[in-house]
Design a protein around this motif. Structure first.
Motif, PDB file in Angstrom:
ATOM      1  N   THR A  85      47.907  42.290  32.284  1.00 20.79           N
ATOM      2  CA  THR A  85      47.996  43.018  33.541  1.00 20.79           C
ATOM      3  C   THR A  85      46.590  43.252  34.065  1.00 20.79           C
ATOM      4  O   THR A  85      45.705  43.679  33.322  1.00 20.79           O
ATOM      5  N   ARG A 115      49.659  34.171  31.263  1.00 13.40           N
ATOM      6  CA  ARG A 115      50.381  34.865  32.330  1.00 13.40           C
ATOM      7  C   ARG A 115      49.550  36.048  32.816  1.00 13.40           C
ATOM      8  O   ARG A 115      49.185  36.926  32.026  1.00 13.40           O
ATOM      9  N   HIS A 117      49.384  39.154  35.563  1.00 10.95           N
ATOM     10  CA  HIS A 117      50.159  39.989  36.464  1.00 10.95           C
ATOM     11  C   HIS A 117      49.208  40.939  37.191  1.00 10.95           C
ATOM     12  O   HIS A 117      48.523  41.744  36.544  1.00 10.95           O
ATOM     13  N   SER A 143      52.462  36.922  40.411  1.00 13.51           N
ATOM     14  CA  SER A 143      53.206  37.808  39.517  1.00 13.51           C
ATOM     15  C   SER A 143      52.562  39.190  39.554  1.00 13.51           C
ATOM     16  O   SER A 143      51.337  39.308  39.602  1.00 13.51           O
ATOM     17  N   THR A 145      52.466  43.395  38.097  1.00 15.93           N
ATOM     18  CA  THR A 145      52.854  44.547  37.293  1.00 15.93           C
ATOM     19  C   THR A 145      53.067  45.696  38.265  1.00 15.93           C
ATOM     20  O   THR A 145      52.156  46.041  39.024  1.00 15.93           O
ATOM     21  N   ASP A 178      56.930  41.114  37.348  1.00 20.73           N
ATOM     22  CA  ASP A 178      57.167  40.475  36.054  1.00 20.73           C
ATOM     23  C   ASP A 178      56.829  41.383  34.875  1.00 20.73           C
ATOM     24  O   ASP A 178      56.976  40.979  33.718  1.00 20.73           O
TER      25      ASP A 178
END
Length: 276
Positions: A85, A115, A117, A143, A145, A178
């Motif tokens: 994140t 990934r 976010h 994406s 958070t 996500d």
């Protein structure tokens, strides 16, 4: 879509006497989390210890320039983190600056497989709801958070009795969530003890319920949605620059770990209660 029970490790800091997590060292904290059904832990360090405890390490970081995105993504990918994140920017960016940062995050994720976010957070480029919606219109593949408390308090979303309208305007954001960092605030404080009888509590439940429904109904819902309570203590930081944050009272009036368990169960119940 299923909920994964995550938690932010910082929420276990300085828990008050009487809490199950009071005074525990890191190995004991991690054992406590596992015993209560937590699977993932969001943290800026201690990733090896988290993994060794049988939990999933998830990262956090800050990106202020486009050039910083790729090295951070490589570091977190090499560390085997499930996702990261990110606090991106300062909030003073132009639209073009935001676009360059967003593209850098997307490129770094694509190049490394990590990934990433982007978190909805004050003092970042996503501090403003309208500009975040505009950014998603340009970069729908981002994406996010969701830390809804930043907007609920920071934008005083209940002003004028127009909470429902403001909440509906956030559907494009909810469709790209996500991971979630979960806490409940008021119009004047980003984090307060849970009070199910309060209007603010009901507002946060309504927002969480809407987010889960929109994300589940989006074209690309995640198979697993990590949801992590982030209930932080009254003081963060060390040294001469340590300053009160007042996320909690000192002495604290509530047990943040017990409240984290309540928030985790609430999210699971909301999703389970939705019609197929």
């Amino acid at each position: 879509m299923m909920i994964r029970r995550d938690i932010c490790l910082g929420g276990l800091a300085h828990l008050p006497p009487g809490s199950a997590g009071h005074g525990l060292a890191l190995p004991e904290q991690l054992a406590l989390l596992k015993a209560h059904g937590y699977a993932g832990v969001v943290a800026g360090e201690h990733w090896a210890e988290i993994r060794d405890a049988g939990l999933i390490p998830c990262g956090m970081g800050r990106v202020l320039t486009p050039q910083e995105a790729l090295p951070l993504a490589r570091c977190h990918h090499d560390a085997g983190l499930d996702f990261t994140t990110l606090h991106v920017g300062t909030g003073f960016e132009s639209d073009d600056d935001m676009a360059r940062l967003a593209q850098a995050v997307l490129d770094a994720a694509a190049m490394t497989g990590q990934r990433l976010h982007i978190e909805t957070h004050r003092a970042t480029m996503t501090q403003d709801m309208r500009r975040t919606n505009d950014l998603l219109a340009r970069f729908p593949q981002l994406s996010l958070t969701l830390d809804f408390s930043h907007w609920y308090t920071g934008h005083e979303m209940t002003y004028g009795g127009e909470f429902a309208e403001r909440l509906a305007w956030l559907d494009p954001v909810f469709a790209r969530v996500d991971s979630i960092q979960l806490r409940m605030g008021t119009s004047g404080a980003i984090q307060r003890p849970l009070d199910p009888s309060s209007a603010h509590y009901r507002d946060h439940v309504a927002a969480l319920d809407r987010c889960l429904a929109v994300r589940r109904g989006a074209p690309d819902p995640p198979a697993v949605l990590p949801v992590a309570p982030e209930l932080l203590p009254a003081m963060l930081g060390d040294g001469d620059d340590a300053r009160p944050i007042h996320y909690a009272d000192a002495p604290e009036q509530s047990d943040r770990f017990a409240e984290a368990l309540t928030l985790s169960a609430l999210t699971e119940d909301l999703l389970e209660g939705m019609q197929p």
